[in-house]
Design a protein around this motif. Structure first.
Motif, PDB file in Angstrom:
ATOM      1  N   GLY A   1     -47.384  22.555  57.527  1.00  0.00           N
ATOM      2  CA  GLY A   1     -47.305  22.179  56.111  1.00  0.00           C
ATOM      3  C   GLY A   1     -45.866  22.139  55.619  1.00  0.00           C
ATOM      4  N   GLN A   2     -45.065  23.095  56.110  1.00  0.00           N
ATOM      5  CA  GLN A   2     -43.653  23.119  55.711  1.00  0.00           C
ATOM      6  C   GLN A   2     -42.913  21.908  56.286  1.00  0.00           C
ATOM      7  N   LYS A   3     -43.227  21.590  57.550  1.00  0.00           N
ATOM      8  CA  LYS A   3     -42.588  20.420  58.165  1.00  0.00           C
ATOM      9  C   LYS A   3     -42.949  19.152  57.390  1.00  0.00           C
ATOM     10  N   GLN A   4     -44.199  19.076  57.009  1.00  0.00           N
ATOM     11  CA  GLN A   4     -44.632  17.876  56.299  1.00  0.00           C
ATOM     12  C   GLN A   4     -43.914  17.768  54.954  1.00  0.00           C
ATOM     13  N   ARG A   5     -43.675  18.911  54.297  1.00  0.00           N
ATOM     14  CA  ARG A   5     -42.930  18.860  53.034  1.00  0.00           C
ATOM     15  C   ARG A   5     -41.472  18.464  53.266  1.00  0.00           C
ATOM     16  N   VAL A   6     -40.932  18.849  54.423  1.00  0.00           N
ATOM     17  CA  VAL A   6     -39.568  18.401  54.754  1.00  0.00           C
ATOM     18  C   VAL A   6     -39.558  16.874  54.963  1.00  0.00           C
ATOM     19  N   SER A   7     -40.586  16.350  55.641  1.00  0.00           N
ATOM     20  CA  SER A   7     -40.664  14.881  55.815  1.00  0.00           C
ATOM     21  C   SER A   7     -40.714  14.186  54.460  1.00  0.00           C
ATOM     22  N   ILE A   8     -41.486  14.776  53.541  1.00  0.00           N
ATOM     23  CA  ILE A   8     -41.594  14.177  52.211  1.00  0.00           C
ATOM     24  C   ILE A   8     -40.229  14.211  51.519  1.00  0.00           C
ATOM     25  N   ALA A   9     -39.519  15.339  51.671  1.00  0.00           N
ATOM     26  CA  ALA A   9     -38.186  15.441  51.068  1.00  0.00           C
ATOM     27  C   ALA A   9     -37.257  14.376  51.657  1.00  0.00           C
ATOM     28  N   GLY A  10     -37.401  14.120  52.957  1.00  0.00           N
ATOM     29  CA  GLY A  10     -36.570  13.109  53.618  1.00  0.00           C
ATOM     30  C   GLY A  10     -36.767  11.724  53.008  1.00  0.00           C
ATOM     31  N   VAL A  11     -38.014  11.419  52.660  1.00  0.00           N
ATOM     32  CA  VAL A  11     -38.293  10.130  52.005  1.00  0.00           C
ATOM     33  C   VAL A  11     -37.761  10.150  50.571  1.00  0.00           C
ATOM     34  N   LEU A  12     -38.001  11.265  49.912  1.00  0.00           N
ATOM     35  CA  LEU A  12     -37.589  11.409  48.511  1.00  0.00           C
ATOM     36  C   LEU A  12     -36.072  11.263  48.344  1.00  0.00           C
ATOM     37  N   ALA A  13     -35.334  11.719  49.355  1.00  0.00           N
ATOM     38  CA  ALA A  13     -33.871  11.678  49.282  1.00  0.00           C
ATOM     39  C   ALA A  13     -33.344  10.246  49.240  1.00  0.00           C
TER      40      ALA A  13
END
Ligand code: ADP
Ligand code: MG
Length: 287
Positions: free
Chosen positions: A151-163
């Motif tokens: 779940g944490q990794k997936q939130r990092v992926s989302i942050a990567g897109v958000l950036a």
């Protein structure tokens, strides 16, 4: 025009034999016309093979229509010249977080997107910080991604897109590989993106309960949009959802069954709290 609009979109996968003769054609998206407005939270539901991923892959020009048209941020995705703009406007998050994280350190991973876009270094760090904060992962910025839970990794992926400051994020079953806690955290982060950051969200899932907060829900079946409406409108049609082979939440089924047995309960109950409240209101349960 909405941020994502399709008109009579059709996509066919064509399988050929060794000689190049067409063996089989699968119409994965079949005459879909939808219009998604900027700022909306859209959920797309549907059983396996209903065409959700194929539709999603059109939203950032990974696939091009066999027939019909899709416009992302007003731009026709079949025009090669638009691809850069489209990929910047619409970011995609996939099912498996392990395939999406490439950095050795969380903050570095999140910085890749803006770096590729040629954003100046100082701004990259601002974006990394703001994106990690938006998904509740800033305190892990110096961690190695392989120390994180799914779940944490997936939130990092989302942050990567958000950036990359997209107008729109498409998430294709982002919680499918996560445990219940990971799923909750990811969905919470996705809701915040929409509420706080005003990003248009398209969440593909087969968990009905993840779509409660959507403005609109599309249900796909056999490449077509079989149902469209608010979550309440959709979830009050339990029999139809079962026909479309969706997993209706237990509490929705229970409320539906109680109504059928003659209890006076509103249609489309989605949470235990809602059921308890409705039962108390009718005097079936003491408050
Ligand atoms: P979903 O995401 O809802 O599970 P998909 O878009 O992945 O649905 O698949 C829709 C249909 O297209 C299915 O019948 C699937 O078997 C078929 N399909 C998906 N990807 C391919 C592919 N690469 N080649 C051939 N058929 C495919
Ligand atoms: Mg899929």
């Amino acid at each position: 025009m909405g941020i994502i609009k399709t008109k009579n979109l059709i996509y066919e996968y064509i399988r050929r034999d060794d000689e190049g003769n067409v063996e089989d054609i699968v119409k994965a998206v079949d005459d879909v016309s939808i219009n998604i407005h900027a700022g909306e939270f859209i959920a797309i539901l549907g059983h396996n093979g209903s065409g959700k991923s194929t539709l999603a892959k059109h939203m950032n020009a990974i696939l091009n229509p066999t027939e019909g048209t899709i416009w992302v941020d007003g731009k026709d995705t079949s025009n090669e010249e638009n691809i850069w703009d489209i990929r910047q406007a619409a970011g995609m998050v996939f099912q498996n977080p392990d395939n999406q994280i490439i950095g050795q350190v969380v903050e570095e991973d999140v910085g890749f997107g803006p770096e590729n876009m040629g954003i100046p270094t100082k701004q990259i760090w601002e974006r990394v910080e703001e994106s990690l904060k938006a998904v509740g992962m800033y305190k892990y910025c110096k961690f190695s991604p392989n120390k994180l839970s799914g779940g944490q990794k997936q939130r990092v992926s989302i942050a990567g897109v958000l950036a990359m400051h997209p107008k729109c994020i498409i998430l294709d079953e982002p919680t499918a590989m996560l445990d219940p806690n990971g799923r909750k955290d990811v969905i919470r982060a996705v809701r915040a993106l929409n509420d706080v950051e005003k990003v248009t969200v398209i969440l593909i899932t087969h968990y009905m309960e993840e779509t409660i907060y959507a403005d609109r829900v599309f249900v796909m079946d056999n490449g077509k949009v079989a149902m469209e409406g608010t979550p309440k409108e959709i979830f009050s049609q339990v029999e139809r959802l079962k026909e479309l082979r969706l997993d209706v939440p237990q509490v929705t089924l229970l409320a539906h069954e109680l109504s059928r047995q003659g209890l006076n309960l509103p249609a489309g109950i989605l949470t235990t709290a809602e059921l308890v409240e409705a039962m108390q209101k009718q005097g079936y349960l003491r408050a």
